[in-house]
Write a protein that holds these residues in place. Structure first.
Motif, PDB file in Angstrom:
ATOM      1  N   LYS A 140     -69.387  -1.271  60.862  1.00 38.93           N
ATOM      2  CA  LYS A 140     -67.675  -0.356  61.656  1.00 38.93           C
ATOM      3  C   LYS A 140     -68.429   0.179  63.195  1.00 38.93           C
ATOM      4  CE  LYS A 140     -64.848   0.647  59.067  1.00 38.93           C
ATOM      5  NZ  LYS A 140     -63.602   0.890  59.016  1.00 38.93           N
TER       6      LYS A 140
ATOM      7  N   ARG B 241     -70.543   3.835  67.623  1.00 38.74           N
ATOM      8  CA  ARG B 241     -69.878   4.919  67.361  1.00 38.74           C
ATOM      9  C   ARG B 241     -69.385   5.694  66.104  1.00 38.74           C
ATOM     10  NH1 ARG B 241     -65.526   4.682  63.466  1.00 38.74           N
ATOM     11  NH2 ARG B 241     -66.153   4.112  62.371  1.00 38.74           N
ATOM     12  N   LEU B 242     -69.967   5.437  65.941  1.00 36.22           N
ATOM     13  CA  LEU B 242     -71.143   6.353  64.344  1.00 36.22           C
ATOM     14  C   LEU B 242     -71.743   7.435  64.391  1.00 36.22           C
ATOM     15  CD1 LEU B 242     -70.512   6.516  61.358  1.00 36.22           C
ATOM     16  CD2 LEU B 242     -72.265   5.635  60.652  1.00 36.22           C
ATOM     17  N   SER B 243     -73.187   6.720  65.594  1.00 34.75           N
ATOM     18  CA  SER B 243     -73.534   7.562  65.887  1.00 34.75           C
ATOM     19  C   SER B 243     -72.419   9.353  67.089  1.00 34.75           C
ATOM     20  CB  SER B 243     -74.814   7.343  67.125  1.00 34.75           C
ATOM     21  OG  SER B 243     -75.649   7.734  67.433  1.00 34.75           O
ATOM     22  N   ARG B 244     -72.234   8.661  67.586  1.00 36.88           N
ATOM     23  CA  ARG B 244     -71.210   9.172  68.829  1.00 36.88           C
ATOM     24  C   ARG B 244     -70.220   9.998  67.046  1.00 36.88           C
ATOM     25  NH1 ARG B 244     -70.541   4.652  71.544  1.00 36.88           N
ATOM     26  NH2 ARG B 244     -68.257   4.419  70.701  1.00 36.88           N
ATOM     27  N   GLU B 245     -69.777   9.416  66.844  1.00 37.79           N
ATOM     28  CA  GLU B 245     -69.060  10.463  65.396  1.00 37.79           C
ATOM     29  C   GLU B 245     -69.581  11.577  65.013  1.00 37.79           C
ATOM     30  OE1 GLU B 245     -66.338   8.366  63.213  1.00 37.79           O
ATOM     31  OE2 GLU B 245     -65.436   7.204  65.309  1.00 37.79           O
ATOM     32  N   THR B 246     -71.017  11.159  63.981  1.00 40.42           N
ATOM     33  CA  THR B 246     -71.584  12.199  63.523  1.00 40.42           C
ATOM     34  C   THR B 246     -72.821  12.986  64.705  1.00 40.42           C
ATOM     35  OG1 THR B 246     -73.616  10.652  63.992  1.00 40.42           O
ATOM     36  CG2 THR B 246     -72.017  10.370  61.790  1.00 40.42           C
ATOM     37  N   GLY B 247     -73.093  12.660  65.710  1.00 40.52           N
ATOM     38  CA  GLY B 247     -74.153  13.770  66.575  1.00 40.52           C
ATOM     39  C   GLY B 247     -75.063  13.225  65.764  1.00 40.52           C
TER      40      GLY B 247
ATOM     41  N   LYS C  31     -72.145  13.272  55.748  1.00 41.54           N
ATOM     42  CA  LYS C  31     -71.258  13.399  58.219  1.00 41.54           C
ATOM     43  C   LYS C  31     -71.426  11.508  57.607  1.00 41.54           C
ATOM     44  CE  LYS C  31     -73.922  16.348  60.695  1.00 41.54           C
ATOM     45  NZ  LYS C  31     -75.107  16.638  61.227  1.00 41.54           N
TER      46      LYS C  31
ATOM     47  N   ALA D   4     -67.721   9.861  58.782  1.00 36.32           N
ATOM     48  CA  ALA D   4     -67.330   9.100  60.097  1.00 36.32           C
ATOM     49  C   ALA D   4     -66.843   7.353  59.417  1.00 36.32           C
ATOM     50  CB  ALA D   4     -68.249   9.153  60.839  1.00 36.32           C
TER      51      ALA D   4
END
Length: 99
Positions: free
Chosen positions: A50, A54-60, A83, A87
């Motif tokens: 995925k 992007r996942l890093s940004r969405e989860t912090g 988290k 995400a």
């Protein structure tokens, strides 16, 4: 006579997780094994499919932290797992075990 070496690419499950249906089936099958390491690795496969950035940004969470936590040797906390699941468009549920 020397044999010619065939070039093979390394197998990566993430390359085969193309649709949401593929992903849901894969996660369901992995969850049936009741193996936390397998589930963490499966979430990692889905995260790579995925887009880990992007996942890093969405989860912090940092990309490096996600790669480490979602590896077969990782041990993500429940909060991290939740988290990541959220995400990715999933939620964790506890259901009665089959008898």
């Amino acid at each position: 006579m020397a044999r010619k070496r065939e070039p093979f690419s390394r197998y990566d499950t993430a390359d085969y997780l193309k649709t949401d249906r593929d992903i849901a089936g894969y996660l369901a099958a992995c969850s049936e094994e009741n193996d936390p390491a397998l589930m963490a690795a499966a979430l990692g496969d889905v995260a790579r499919a995925k887009n880990m950035s992007r996942l890093s940004r969405e989860t912090g969470l940092t990309r490096e932290g996600l790669y480490k936590a979602l590896s077969p040797d990782g041990n993500p906390s429940l909060a991290t797992t939740m988290k990541v699941a959220a995400a990715l468009g999933f939620k964790l549920m506890l259901v009665p075990a089959s008898s």
